[in-house]
Design an enzyme around this catalytic site. Structure first.
Site, short mmCIF file in Angstrom:
data_model
loop_
_atom_site.label_atom_id
_atom_site.label_comp_id
_atom_site.label_asym_id
_atom_site.label_seq_id
_atom_site.Cartn_x
_atom_site.Cartn_y
_atom_site.Cartn_z
N HIS A 111 0.86 -1.19 0.00
CA HIS A 111 0.00 0.00 0.00
C HIS A 111 0.90 1.24 0.00
O HIS A 111 0.75 2.12 -0.82
CB HIS A 111 -0.92 -0.03 1.24
CG HIS A 111 -1.84 1.15 1.36
ND1 HIS A 111 -2.93 1.17 2.19
CD2 HIS A 111 -1.83 2.37 0.76
CE1 HIS A 111 -3.56 2.33 2.09
NE2 HIS A 111 -2.90 3.09 1.24
N GLU B 64 0.77 8.04 -3.23
CA GLU B 64 1.65 7.59 -2.14
C GLU B 64 2.96 8.38 -2.09
O GLU B 64 3.44 8.75 -1.02
CB GLU B 64 1.93 6.08 -2.26
CG GLU B 64 0.70 5.22 -2.00
CD GLU B 64 0.14 5.37 -0.58
OE1 GLU B 64 0.92 5.32 0.38
OE2 GLU B 64 -1.09 5.53 -0.44
N HIS C 268 3.25 10.66 1.11
CA HIS C 268 4.16 10.08 2.12
C HIS C 268 5.64 10.18 1.75
O HIS C 268 6.47 10.47 2.60
CB HIS C 268 3.81 8.61 2.35
CG HIS C 268 2.38 8.38 2.77
ND1 HIS C 268 1.92 8.69 4.02
CD2 HIS C 268 1.31 7.89 2.09
CE1 HIS C 268 0.63 8.39 4.11
NE2 HIS C 268 0.24 7.90 2.94
O1 U2P Z 1 -5.86 4.45 7.75
C1 U2P Z 1 -6.46 5.22 6.76
C2 U2P Z 1 -5.43 5.98 5.94
O2 U2P Z 1 -4.70 6.89 6.75
C3 U2P Z 1 -3.35 6.98 6.28
N1 U2P Z 1 -2.42 6.52 7.34
C4 U2P Z 1 -2.85 5.66 8.32
C5 U2P Z 1 -2.00 5.26 9.32
C6 U2P Z 1 -0.69 5.71 9.32
O3 U2P Z 1 0.11 5.36 10.19
N2 U2P Z 1 -0.26 6.56 8.33
C7 U2P Z 1 -1.11 6.97 7.34
O4 U2P Z 1 -0.71 7.71 6.45
C8 U2P Z 1 -3.29 6.13 5.04
O5 U2P Z 1 -3.59 7.01 3.96
P1 U2P Z 1 -3.27 6.75 2.40
O6 U2P Z 1 -1.82 6.57 2.21
O7 U2P Z 1 -4.05 5.52 2.02
O8 U2P Z 1 -3.82 7.98 1.77
C9 U2P Z 1 -4.39 5.11 5.32
O9 U2P Z 1 -4.88 4.45 4.20
#
Ligand code: U2P
Length: 284
Positions: A83, A141, A145
């Site tokens: 993911h 992503e 992130h």
């Molecule tokens: O859990 C739902 C969404 O929140 C983001 N998430 C969650 C936990 C964490 O430690 N860090 C984090 O970023 C994720 O967002 P996404 O990358 O999917 O946009 C996760 O799916």
């Protein structure tokens, strides 16, 4: 009196304008107000490698498209897929959209075969990117992130390569298989048993996320040098505790990954891919 009222009106307009600018700016840099993402761009504390279980994700496919790996027939994923690699803070929050760098697929052209196989999108949705648009799963992503992974990861290419390498070093699907936790549409497995199997293999506690009693995600956590660490955060002294029990029952299912049988939208070719390149020995 008239002057005072004019002044009050001007002040009011100024405050509304400033509030609007703040909201536009927050949206521009992708801060979801009210969520656990934070605008703070101090250095993160640890990494989360979030893995998706296709057996659970693909069950909910209700139409097909070329970008959804659940629709790849015999090439649909049968193992945990990536993911994302998320830099997080110890207090349960995480930074998001830390720089203005936009995703550029050309930068990762040599990794695309591997990413299609191990980091595919398991839905047809187009996630939001940090600068007001929609993009691929990888764009989302990286911008959300990857741009916050400094000083460990500096650019888009190393974000994707590092994530693939961490994923290859920690094969959760085979760890569970060796412990007897094989995909099944009938069996339910003890949550504690799955957690123990991962703890025994990697020396750290994972975090499981479930949907209707089925494993949806398994998250592994790492120090900044990619040594495994516990994902469970919090202690008796802290109010924030995140554990697999928050979303999973005592016994969980690990549904067999079955490809979605919906036809691919007309005019769009099936996204069958095979891994044709070897990543080589590039270190983390
Ligand atoms: O859990 C739902 C969404 O929140 C983001 N998430 C969650 C936990 C964490 O430690 N860090 C984090 O970023 C994720 O967002 P996404 O990358 O999917 O946009 C996760 O799916």
């Amino acid at each position: 009196m008239k002057m005072a009222s004019l002044f009050a009106q001007l002040l009011c307009i100024l405050m509304i304008t400033m509030a609007s600018i703040a909201i536009i700016e927050a949206k521009r840099i992708g801060i979801e107000i009210g969520s656990r993402e934070v605008a703070e761009f101090r250095e993160f504390d640890y990494f989360v490698l979030a893995l998706q279980w296709p057996g659970t994700f693909c069950h909910r496919t209700d139409h097909c498209c070329s970008s959804n790996a659940c629709c790849r027939r015999s090439n649909a994923p049968t193992e945990f897929t990536i993911h994302g690699l998320w830099p997080d803070y110890n207090d349960g929050t995480w930074p998001a959209c830390c720089t203005h760098e936009s995703f550029d697929e050309k930068e990762i052209s040599t990794l695309l075969d591997a990413l299609e196989k191990y980091w595919p999108s398991l839905s047809c949705g187009k996630p939001s990117t940090c600068h007001g648009g929609k993009g691929s799963f990888w764009a989302h992503e990286w911008e959300k992130h990857g741009t916050c992974s400094s000083p460990v990861v500096h650019d888009e290419y190393s974000y994707f390569l590092t994530t693939l390498n961490v994923y290859f070093k920690h094969n959760v699907t085979s760890v569970l298989k060796e412990a007897g936790y094989v995909p099944s549409n009938k069996e339910k497995y003890p949550l504690g048993g799955i957690i123990s199997a991962v703890q025994n293999a990697f020396g750290a506690t994972p975090l499981l996320i479930c949907k209707n009693g089925a494993v949806e995600e398994l998250r592994l956590c790492f120090y900044k040098d990619f040594k495994p660490r516990d994902c469970v955060i919090g202690s008796t002294g802290q109010s924030f505790v995140l554990s697999s029990r928050s979303s999973c029952p005592h016994y969980v299912s690990l549904p067999i990954p079955e490809y979605a049988s919906f036809a691919i939208e007309p005019g769009v070719e099936s996204a069958e891919t095979t891994i044709s390149s070897v990543l080589g020995d590039e270190a983390l």
